[in-house]
Motif scaffolding. Sequence first.
Motif, PDB file in Angstrom:
ATOM      1  N   LEU A   1      16.919  13.297 -17.676  1.00 19.44           N
ATOM      2  CA  LEU A   1      17.420  14.134 -18.762  1.00 19.44           C
ATOM      3  C   LEU A   1      16.286  14.406 -19.739  1.00 19.44           C
ATOM      4  O   LEU A   1      15.853  13.507 -20.468  1.00 19.44           O
ATOM      5  N   ALA A   2      15.765  15.634 -19.725  1.00 18.00           N
ATOM      6  CA  ALA A   2      14.766  16.035 -20.712  1.00 18.00           C
ATOM      7  C   ALA A   2      15.509  16.363 -22.002  1.00 18.00           C
ATOM      8  O   ALA A   2      16.340  17.280 -22.035  1.00 18.00           O
ATOM      9  N   LEU A   3      15.235  15.614 -23.051  1.00 18.62           N
ATOM     10  CA  LEU A   3      15.975  15.723 -24.307  1.00 18.62           C
ATOM     11  C   LEU A   3      15.070  16.269 -25.402  1.00 18.62           C
ATOM     12  O   LEU A   3      14.014  15.697 -25.690  1.00 18.62           O
ATOM     13  N   ALA A   4      15.488  17.364 -26.027  1.00 18.27           N
ATOM     14  CA  ALA A   4      14.796  17.872 -27.212  1.00 18.27           C
ATOM     15  C   ALA A   4      15.443  17.247 -28.440  1.00 18.27           C
ATOM     16  O   ALA A   4      16.664  17.298 -28.587  1.00 18.27           O
ATOM     17  N   TYR A   5      14.647  16.638 -29.292  1.00 19.16           N
ATOM     18  CA  TYR A   5      15.204  16.044 -30.511  1.00 19.16           C
ATOM     19  C   TYR A   5      14.680  16.712 -31.770  1.00 19.16           C
ATOM     20  O   TYR A   5      15.209  16.496 -32.859  1.00 19.16           O
ATOM     21  N   PHE A   6      13.664  17.554 -31.644  1.00 25.25           N
ATOM     22  CA  PHE A   6      13.246  18.452 -32.718  1.00 25.25           C
ATOM     23  C   PHE A   6      12.349  19.508 -32.085  1.00 25.25           C
ATOM     24  O   PHE A   6      11.877  19.376 -30.960  1.00 25.25           O
ATOM     25  N   GLY A   7      12.150  20.616 -32.830  1.00 28.46           N
ATOM     26  CA  GLY A   7      11.227  21.649 -32.367  1.00 28.46           C
ATOM     27  C   GLY A   7      11.777  22.557 -31.292  1.00 28.46           C
ATOM     28  O   GLY A   7      11.003  23.180 -30.567  1.00 28.46           O
ATOM     29  N   SER A   8      13.104  22.669 -31.186  1.00 31.21           N
ATOM     30  CA  SER A   8      13.758  23.583 -30.254  1.00 31.21           C
ATOM     31  C   SER A   8      14.994  24.160 -30.925  1.00 31.21           C
ATOM     32  O   SER A   8      15.534  23.548 -31.861  1.00 31.21           O
ATOM     33  N   PRO A   9      15.473  25.319 -30.461  1.00 32.11           N
ATOM     34  CA  PRO A   9      16.725  25.844 -31.016  1.00 32.11           C
ATOM     35  C   PRO A   9      17.858  24.835 -30.866  1.00 32.11           C
ATOM     36  O   PRO A   9      18.034  24.222 -29.813  1.00 32.11           O
ATOM     37  N   GLY A  10      18.593  24.635 -31.944  1.00 31.38           N
ATOM     38  CA  GLY A  10      19.725  23.721 -31.914  1.00 31.38           C
ATOM     39  C   GLY A  10      19.426  22.322 -32.407  1.00 31.38           C
ATOM     40  O   GLY A  10      20.346  21.501 -32.533  1.00 31.38           O
ATOM     41  N   VAL A  11      18.154  22.015 -32.676  1.00 34.82           N
ATOM     42  CA  VAL A  11      17.756  20.718 -33.226  1.00 34.82           C
ATOM     43  C   VAL A  11      16.827  20.974 -34.411  1.00 34.82           C
ATOM     44  O   VAL A  11      16.341  22.099 -34.601  1.00 34.82           O
ATOM     45  N   PRO A  12      16.561  19.964 -35.254  1.00 37.58           N
ATOM     46  CA  PRO A  12      15.701  20.196 -36.420  1.00 37.58           C
ATOM     47  C   PRO A  12      14.327  20.757 -36.042  1.00 37.58           C
ATOM     48  O   PRO A  12      13.816  20.525 -34.944  1.00 37.58           O
ATOM     49  N   SER A  13      13.746  21.505 -36.957  1.00 38.32           N
ATOM     50  CA  SER A  13      12.431  22.099 -36.711  1.00 38.32           C
ATOM     51  C   SER A  13      11.294  21.121 -36.960  1.00 38.32           C
ATOM     52  O   SER A  13      10.175  21.341 -36.496  1.00 38.32           O
ATOM     53  N   SER A  14      11.564  20.042 -37.686  1.00 36.18           N
ATOM     54  CA  SER A  14      10.538  19.056 -38.019  1.00 36.18           C
ATOM     55  C   SER A  14      10.997  17.658 -37.618  1.00 36.18           C
ATOM     56  O   SER A  14      12.195  17.397 -37.446  1.00 36.18           O
ATOM     57  N   LEU A  15      10.037  16.771 -37.500  1.00 35.60           N
ATOM     58  CA  LEU A  15      10.315  15.377 -37.149  1.00 35.60           C
ATOM     59  C   LEU A  15      10.610  14.593 -38.431  1.00 35.60           C
ATOM     60  O   LEU A  15       9.795  13.807 -38.926  1.00 35.60           O
ATOM     61  N   VAL A  16      11.777  14.834 -38.979  1.00 32.98           N
ATOM     62  CA  VAL A  16      12.188  14.222 -40.245  1.00 32.98           C
ATOM     63  C   VAL A  16      13.656  13.834 -40.140  1.00 32.98           C
ATOM     64  O   VAL A  16      14.506  14.655 -39.748  1.00 32.98           O
ATOM     65  N   ASP A  17      13.966  12.586 -40.457  1.00 30.13           N
ATOM     66  CA  ASP A  17      15.354  12.100 -40.501  1.00 30.13           C
ATOM     67  C   ASP A  17      16.107  12.378 -39.202  1.00 30.13           C
ATOM     68  O   ASP A  17      17.263  12.827 -39.216  1.00 30.13           O
ATOM     69  N   ILE A  18      15.481  12.079 -38.076  1.00 31.05           N
ATOM     70  CA  ILE A  18      16.136  12.239 -36.778  1.00 31.05           C
ATOM     71  C   ILE A  18      16.998  11.008 -36.527  1.00 31.05           C
ATOM     72  O   ILE A  18      16.486   9.883 -36.478  1.00 31.05           O
ATOM     73  N   PRO A  19      18.312  11.162 -36.349  1.00 34.15           N
ATOM     74  CA  PRO A  19      19.171   9.990 -36.134  1.00 34.15           C
ATOM     75  C   PRO A  19      19.041   9.440 -34.718  1.00 34.15           C
ATOM     76  O   PRO A  19      19.095  10.195 -33.743  1.00 34.15           O
TER      77      PRO A  19
ATOM     78  N   ARG B   1      23.777   9.669 -27.847  1.00 32.76           N
ATOM     79  CA  ARG B   1      24.680  10.616 -27.193  1.00 32.76           C
ATOM     80  C   ARG B   1      24.161  11.017 -25.817  1.00 32.76           C
ATOM     81  O   ARG B   1      24.948  11.261 -24.892  1.00 32.76           O
ATOM     82  N   ALA B   2      22.858  11.082 -25.672  1.00 27.37           N
ATOM     83  CA  ALA B   2      22.289  11.361 -24.343  1.00 27.37           C
ATOM     84  C   ALA B   2      22.615  10.216 -23.383  1.00 27.37           C
ATOM     85  O   ALA B   2      22.892  10.450 -22.195  1.00 27.37           O
ATOM     86  N   LEU B   3      22.596   8.978 -23.889  1.00 24.04           N
ATOM     87  CA  LEU B   3      22.985   7.840 -23.057  1.00 24.04           C
ATOM     88  C   LEU B   3      24.478   7.897 -22.727  1.00 24.04           C
ATOM     89  O   LEU B   3      24.887   7.545 -21.615  1.00 24.04           O
ATOM     90  N   ASP B   4      25.294   8.368 -23.692  1.00 21.69           N
ATOM     91  CA  ASP B   4      26.721   8.562 -23.417  1.00 21.69           C
ATOM     92  C   ASP B   4      26.912   9.529 -22.263  1.00 21.69           C
ATOM     93  O   ASP B   4      27.763   9.319 -21.380  1.00 21.69           O
ATOM     94  N   LEU B   5      26.141  10.609 -22.270  1.00 22.98           N
ATOM     95  CA  LEU B   5      26.223  11.609 -21.201  1.00 22.98           C
ATOM     96  C   LEU B   5      25.950  10.967 -19.850  1.00 22.98           C
ATOM     97  O   LEU B   5      26.696  11.171 -18.883  1.00 22.98           O
TER      98      LEU B   5
ATOM     99  N   VAL C   1      19.098   5.345 -38.819  1.00 18.60           N
ATOM    100  CA  VAL C   1      20.144   4.645 -38.072  1.00 18.60           C
ATOM    101  C   VAL C   1      21.314   4.449 -39.023  1.00 18.60           C
ATOM    102  O   VAL C   1      21.129   3.922 -40.129  1.00 18.60           O
ATOM    103  N   ALA C   2      22.500   4.900 -38.614  1.00 18.57           N
ATOM    104  CA  ALA C   2      23.700   4.794 -39.448  1.00 18.57           C
ATOM    105  C   ALA C   2      23.451   5.389 -40.831  1.00 18.57           C
ATOM    106  O   ALA C   2      23.929   4.864 -41.848  1.00 18.57           O
ATOM    107  N   GLY C   3      22.683   6.484 -40.872  1.00 11.46           N
ATOM    108  CA  GLY C   3      22.403   7.158 -42.121  1.00 11.46           C
ATOM    109  C   GLY C   3      21.309   6.524 -42.960  1.00 11.46           C
ATOM    110  O   GLY C   3      20.972   7.052 -44.035  1.00 11.46           O
ATOM    111  N   ARG C   4      20.740   5.436 -42.496  1.00  7.94           N
ATOM    112  CA  ARG C   4      19.699   4.724 -43.253  1.00  7.94           C
ATOM    113  C   ARG C   4      18.330   5.097 -42.728  1.00  7.94           C
ATOM    114  O   ARG C   4      18.074   5.023 -41.532  1.00  7.94           O
ATOM    115  N   ARG C   5      17.455   5.520 -43.623  1.00  7.24           N
ATOM    116  CA  ARG C   5      16.085   5.839 -43.229  1.00  7.24           C
ATOM    117  C   ARG C   5      15.337   4.559 -42.888  1.00  7.24           C
ATOM    118  O   ARG C   5      15.391   3.585 -43.629  1.00  7.24           O
TER     119      ARG C   5
END
Length: 313
Positions: free
Chosen positions: A61-79, A85-89, A158-162
């Motif tokens: 599973l190639a996962l985009a977590y920033f820098g693609s349409p549908g995810v944040p544009s920057s590597l900031v506050d990535i939960p 959720r990818a593991l859930d899949l 994690v859980a909203g905590r930086r």
Amino acid sequence: MERGTRSVVRDRDVCRRHGVVGVLVEPRSQARCAVVVLGGAEGGLHEADAVALAQEGFAALALAYFGSPGVPSSLVDIPLEYVFRALDLLSARGYASGSIGLLGGSRGGELALLVGSHDERVGSVVSVVGSGVVTAGIDYAAGRLDRILATSGAAWTVAGRRLPHLPYVVPPELVRSIERDEPVSLRDAFAALPTGDELEAISIPVERVRGGVLMVSAGDDGSWDCVGLSEVAAGRLRAADHPYPWAHVVLEGVGHTIAGPPGGPVAPYGPGPGVTFRYGGDPVLTADARAETWRRTVGFLRYTLPRETADEA
């Protein structure tokens, strides 16, 4: 669902249904284990890496977590929950706990170690030129590199905590190099590692990974001190007498660009935000090291992930 090349099948719809941006690539014959592929500070989707893994018999599973349409544009506050959720899949696809691996390069290697230390479904982690220390975010909206370094906050939550992290520094010589349009080594922008409780606060608890851990470092990495950053994780595994296979392999004389399948770019320089980055390493040695790292990666995943499904056991 899309038909791929050389006996693989690609599925983007299943990712959308689970609320992630990515593509699941599976061999036509049933895969016994799966791997989540995480890219680095360049962002985006590493689909070619997933295809290469699927051709080796893994679901990937190639996962985009920033820098693609549908995810944040920057590597900031990535939960981290986004990767969960990818593991859930993959769990929903029948890949049992312990049969899922994580493969990340650079900042993706840091993320792989983080997620593996938080989710017991992960049975193997490979971090290539990664970090065993949580490092700062990258807010590309800030513009030029020196402004990014001066303003970026946390990369992960994690859980909203930086998560606490190693900060950047902006030494005057780095600013002068940027203003002169000279190639820069990003490793000069990382603060020195602290000691004691301060290091403990930003170290990734990799000893919690319920499976194997492989870290591969480049001895002449111009992007960051991946050897020292990964050795922090190695020290934790060593101190905990980690009961699963693990190793920290240092390849001397090679640069940062050793993540991914053989044949990718291994140029000693590359573009950055208003700068040219110096990746380090001899290009020939780095190309050889990239092929060696891929062989080690595939071999380690095969060795540490289960060879049979839960139904077959």
